[in-house]
Scaffold this active site. Sequence first.
Site, mmCIF file in Angstrom:
data_model
loop_
_atom_site.group_PDB
_atom_site.id
_atom_site.type_symbol
_atom_site.label_atom_id
_atom_site.label_comp_id
_atom_site.label_asym_id
_atom_site.label_seq_id
_atom_site.Cartn_x
_atom_site.Cartn_y
_atom_site.Cartn_z
ATOM 1 N N TYR A 194 -9.418 -21.804 3.943
ATOM 2 C CA TYR A 194 -9.548 -22.136 5.369
ATOM 3 C C TYR A 194 -10.996 -22.453 5.748
ATOM 4 C CZ TYR A 194 -4.934 -19.851 5.953
ATOM 5 O OH TYR A 194 -3.606 -19.480 5.857
ATOM 6 N N ILE B 200 0.837 -1.210 0.000
ATOM 7 C CA ILE B 200 0.000 0.000 0.000
ATOM 8 C C ILE B 200 0.870 1.258 0.000
ATOM 9 C CG2 ILE B 200 -1.815 1.282 1.205
ATOM 10 C CD1 ILE B 200 -2.788 -1.389 2.385
ATOM 11 N N GLU C 241 -9.491 -4.521 11.109
ATOM 12 C CA GLU C 241 -9.405 -5.692 11.985
ATOM 13 C C GLU C 241 -9.380 -5.318 13.461
ATOM 14 O OE1 GLU C 241 -6.891 -8.859 10.601
ATOM 15 O OE2 GLU C 241 -6.994 -8.133 8.552
ATOM 16 N N ASP D 221 11.918 2.587 5.113
ATOM 17 C CA ASP D 221 11.433 1.202 5.103
ATOM 18 C C ASP D 221 12.599 0.268 5.440
ATOM 19 O OD1 ASP D 221 8.838 -0.335 3.410
ATOM 20 O OD2 ASP D 221 10.608 -1.489 4.010
ATOM 21 N N LEU E 84 12.824 -2.812 4.661
ATOM 22 C CA LEU E 84 12.950 -3.891 3.663
ATOM 23 C C LEU E 84 12.972 -5.247 4.369
ATOM 24 C CD1 LEU E 84 15.366 -2.395 0.957
ATOM 25 C CD2 LEU E 84 12.861 -2.451 0.948
ATOM 26 N N THR F 225 -6.349 -0.524 10.683
ATOM 27 C CA THR F 225 -7.057 -1.534 9.892
ATOM 28 C C THR F 225 -8.460 -1.783 10.450
ATOM 29 O OG1 THR F 225 -7.094 -3.921 9.455
ATOM 30 C CG2 THR F 225 -5.762 -3.220 11.288
ATOM 31 N N TYR G 36 -1.888 -9.953 15.374
ATOM 32 C CA TYR G 36 -1.747 -8.847 14.418
ATOM 33 C C TYR G 36 -2.705 -7.708 14.756
ATOM 34 C CZ TYR G 36 -2.730 -6.030 10.251
ATOM 35 O OH TYR G 36 -2.964 -4.974 9.406
ATOM 36 N N LYS H 3 -0.853 -13.042 0.962
ATOM 37 C CA LYS H 3 -2.230 -12.618 1.161
ATOM 38 C C LYS H 3 -3.115 -13.371 0.180
ATOM 39 C CE LYS H 3 -1.381 -9.126 4.102
ATOM 40 N NZ LYS H 3 0.079 -9.155 4.269
ATOM 41 N N GLY I 120 -8.761 -19.115 15.568
ATOM 42 C CA GLY I 120 -9.447 -17.877 15.964
ATOM 43 C C GLY I 120 -9.892 -17.026 14.784
HETATM 44 P P1 NAD Z 1 3.154 -4.820 3.507
HETATM 45 O O1 NAD Z 1 3.410 -5.995 4.401
HETATM 46 O O2 NAD Z 1 3.047 -5.028 2.049
HETATM 47 O O3 NAD Z 1 4.288 -3.718 3.724
HETATM 48 C C1 NAD Z 1 4.774 -3.361 4.986
HETATM 49 C C2 NAD Z 1 6.065 -2.559 4.776
HETATM 50 O O4 NAD Z 1 6.552 -2.143 6.062
HETATM 51 C C3 NAD Z 1 7.186 -3.374 4.117
HETATM 52 O O5 NAD Z 1 7.746 -2.657 3.040
HETATM 53 C C4 NAD Z 1 8.197 -3.580 5.241
HETATM 54 O O6 NAD Z 1 9.534 -3.674 4.778
HETATM 55 C C5 NAD Z 1 7.961 -2.342 6.086
HETATM 56 N N1 NAD Z 1 8.369 -2.561 7.491
HETATM 57 C C6 NAD Z 1 8.026 -3.591 8.317
HETATM 58 N N2 NAD Z 1 8.615 -3.455 9.502
HETATM 59 C C7 NAD Z 1 9.337 -2.302 9.460
HETATM 60 C C8 NAD Z 1 10.164 -1.612 10.403
HETATM 61 N N3 NAD Z 1 10.378 -2.097 11.629
HETATM 62 N N4 NAD Z 1 10.721 -0.451 10.017
HETATM 63 C C9 NAD Z 1 10.524 0.046 8.767
HETATM 64 N N5 NAD Z 1 9.782 -0.566 7.833
HETATM 65 C C10 NAD Z 1 9.183 -1.719 8.186
HETATM 66 O O7 NAD Z 1 1.857 -4.140 4.103
HETATM 67 P P2 NAD Z 1 0.664 -3.348 3.378
HETATM 68 O O8 NAD Z 1 -0.363 -4.314 2.964
HETATM 69 O O9 NAD Z 1 1.235 -2.401 2.389
HETATM 70 O O10 NAD Z 1 0.077 -2.540 4.611
HETATM 71 C C11 NAD Z 1 0.502 -1.215 4.904
HETATM 72 C C12 NAD Z 1 -0.252 -0.712 6.126
HETATM 73 O O11 NAD Z 1 -1.653 -0.762 5.875
HETATM 74 C C13 NAD Z 1 -0.008 -1.545 7.371
HETATM 75 O O12 NAD Z 1 0.108 -0.666 8.468
HETATM 76 C C14 NAD Z 1 -1.252 -2.405 7.494
HETATM 77 O O13 NAD Z 1 -1.525 -2.738 8.836
HETATM 78 C C15 NAD Z 1 -2.309 -1.481 6.913
HETATM 79 N N6 NAD Z 1 -3.471 -2.158 6.300
HETATM 80 C C16 NAD Z 1 -3.283 -3.138 5.351
HETATM 81 C C17 NAD Z 1 -4.405 -3.734 4.762
HETATM 82 C C18 NAD Z 1 -4.256 -4.800 3.709
HETATM 83 O O14 NAD Z 1 -5.280 -5.422 3.332
HETATM 84 N N7 NAD Z 1 -3.084 -5.043 3.152
HETATM 85 C C19 NAD Z 1 -5.694 -3.330 5.142
HETATM 86 C C20 NAD Z 1 -5.837 -2.329 6.106
HETATM 87 C C21 NAD Z 1 -4.712 -1.726 6.671
HETATM 88 P P1 TYD Z 2 -5.702 -12.518 4.234
HETATM 89 O O1 TYD Z 2 -5.399 -12.118 2.839
HETATM 90 O O2 TYD Z 2 -4.648 -13.192 5.032
HETATM 91 O O3 TYD Z 2 -6.219 -11.209 4.976
HETATM 92 P P2 TYD Z 2 -6.896 -11.041 6.455
HETATM 93 O O4 TYD Z 2 -6.587 -12.231 7.263
HETATM 94 O O5 TYD Z 2 -6.189 -9.834 6.926
HETATM 95 O O6 TYD Z 2 -8.358 -10.825 6.218
HETATM 96 O O7 TYD Z 2 -6.966 -13.469 4.235
HETATM 97 C C1 TYD Z 2 -8.213 -13.056 3.687
HETATM 98 C C2 TYD Z 2 -9.215 -14.143 3.985
HETATM 99 O O8 TYD Z 2 -8.830 -15.335 3.263
HETATM 100 C C3 TYD Z 2 -9.250 -14.550 5.456
HETATM 101 O O9 TYD Z 2 -10.600 -14.815 5.848
HETATM 102 C C4 TYD Z 2 -8.429 -15.814 5.519
HETATM 103 C C5 TYD Z 2 -8.653 -16.441 4.144
HETATM 104 N N1 TYD Z 2 -7.494 -17.233 3.655
HETATM 105 C C6 TYD Z 2 -7.677 -18.561 3.244
HETATM 106 O O10 TYD Z 2 -8.804 -19.102 3.265
HETATM 107 N N2 TYD Z 2 -6.581 -19.260 2.818
HETATM 108 C C7 TYD Z 2 -5.340 -18.710 2.777
HETATM 109 O O11 TYD Z 2 -4.361 -19.430 2.393
HETATM 110 C C8 TYD Z 2 -5.165 -17.351 3.195
HETATM 111 C C9 TYD Z 2 -3.807 -16.698 3.166
HETATM 112 C C10 TYD Z 2 -6.277 -16.643 3.622
#
Ligand code: NAD
Ligand code: TYD
Length: 335
Positions: A204, A12, A125, A33, A35, A123, A147, A186, A272
């Site tokens: 799942y 994101i 969540e 970041d 990385l 989030t 998380y 994901k 859970g």
């Molecule tokens: P991502 O896992 O793709 O990226 C996370 C980034 O943070 C990575 O580039 C990683 O290197 C960096 N990072 C991790 N630990 C670090 C540290 N200690 N110092 C510096 N950098 C660090 O995650 P994303 O999906 O892009 O999510 C970004 C944000 O959005 C997060 O805060 C997440 O909780 C939130 N969010 C994500 C979703 C989703 O569906 N992906 C939904 C709602 C909110």
């Molecule tokens: P995920 O992408 O891990 O996001 P979140 O847990 O933050 O919602 O999972 C999305 C949904 O898909 C969640 O209900 C768990 C399910 N899931 C599976 O059924 N199988 C999988 O291998 C993964 C990674 C997720």
Amino acid sequence: MKVLVTGGAGFIGSALIKLWLREDPRVSVVNLDKLTYAGDLRRLESLKNNPRHQFIQGDICSAEVVEKAMEGCTHVVHLAAETHVDRSLLDGKAFFDTNLYGTYQLLDAACRKRVKRLVFVSTDEVYGSRERGFFKEGDALNPSSPYSVSKAAGDLLTRSYVHTHGLDAVVTRGANTFGSHQYPEKVIPLFVSRALSDQPLPLYGDGGQVRNWIHVEDHCRGILRVFEKGKKGEAYNISSPHYLKNLDLTRRILKILGKSESLIQKVKDRAGHDRRYALNSDKLQKLGWKTRSSFDQALEETVRWYQNNESWWRAITDRSEHFKNYYEKAYAGKQ
Ligand code: NAD
Ligand code: TYD
């Protein structure tokens, strides 16, 4: 305006930086970041020669690193986090280090440096699961995985800094986000990549869990709207009209790829597992934001991106020992 964006090599964060620099010529970005396994500079290739983007590799848990990166920055958008629920079930330590302690370091530095505004990207969540109805921003937080607890801790800590230190901070609570360049742990990129390799898709439990799906660009526009117009100390939900059971999402992915539903393999449920995430984003809509993308089109485009960019995700799924070890460990007991 010089903005410190943390986690800008992530899914994101990288999309946010690219969108912001493209649309607002007044903005320059310092991208901090660490990385980790999830950070990937390939997401930032198009910014290589952009003088308004400066990349710093560093850990937000280090006070010195944060202090230095924040030098001269007027604003902060904090996305850096450990983000995968299943990993938090295997080992929670990095989640509390980065999502809580790292957030504390940023908040503290932001106060010292008197930054004008900090956005904490939280989030949906943090609210936990509900069978019916939709969460609103004033509802109690009731997170249920390591998380989501670590994110709720960062969310509450951010708002405590508004209350106790007068920091101008706002919080966004976004829904499940999808799009190109997402790490293939994901569910959407994992299932697309496995389907393209004719490998079973580990669904799942009964697959009846519901998630709200938002395209990454809509999520980023929501964050930017809150950055610009959000009220100090307030939280804003960012959701879309698109709710889907995991089984239906999986079927749609297979249909787009022309693959058989026999690839679906129901496996042991996540411990859970939250049944349903649902949130109301009227508050953000009142600031003039709404989702722009059509879900069907955005999902199809996303699936096609992974289909057309196999080398991008195969570098992870086929060649990263880290990914292979994780997959084995996380899914071994689930068959
Ligand atoms: P991502 O896992 O793709 O990226 C996370 C980034 O943070 C990575 O580039 C990683 O290197 C960096 N990072 C991790 N630990 C670090 C540290 N200690 N110092 C510096 N950098 C660090 O995650 P994303 O999906 O892009 O999510 C970004 C944000 O959005 C997060 O805060 C997440 O909780 C939130 N969010 C994500 C979703 C989703 O569906 N992906 C939904 C709602 C909110
Ligand atoms: P995920 O992408 O891990 O996001 P979140 O847990 O933050 O919602 O999972 C999305 C949904 O898909 C969640 O209900 C768990 C399910 N899931 C599976 O059924 N199988 C999988 O291998 C993964 C990674 C997720």
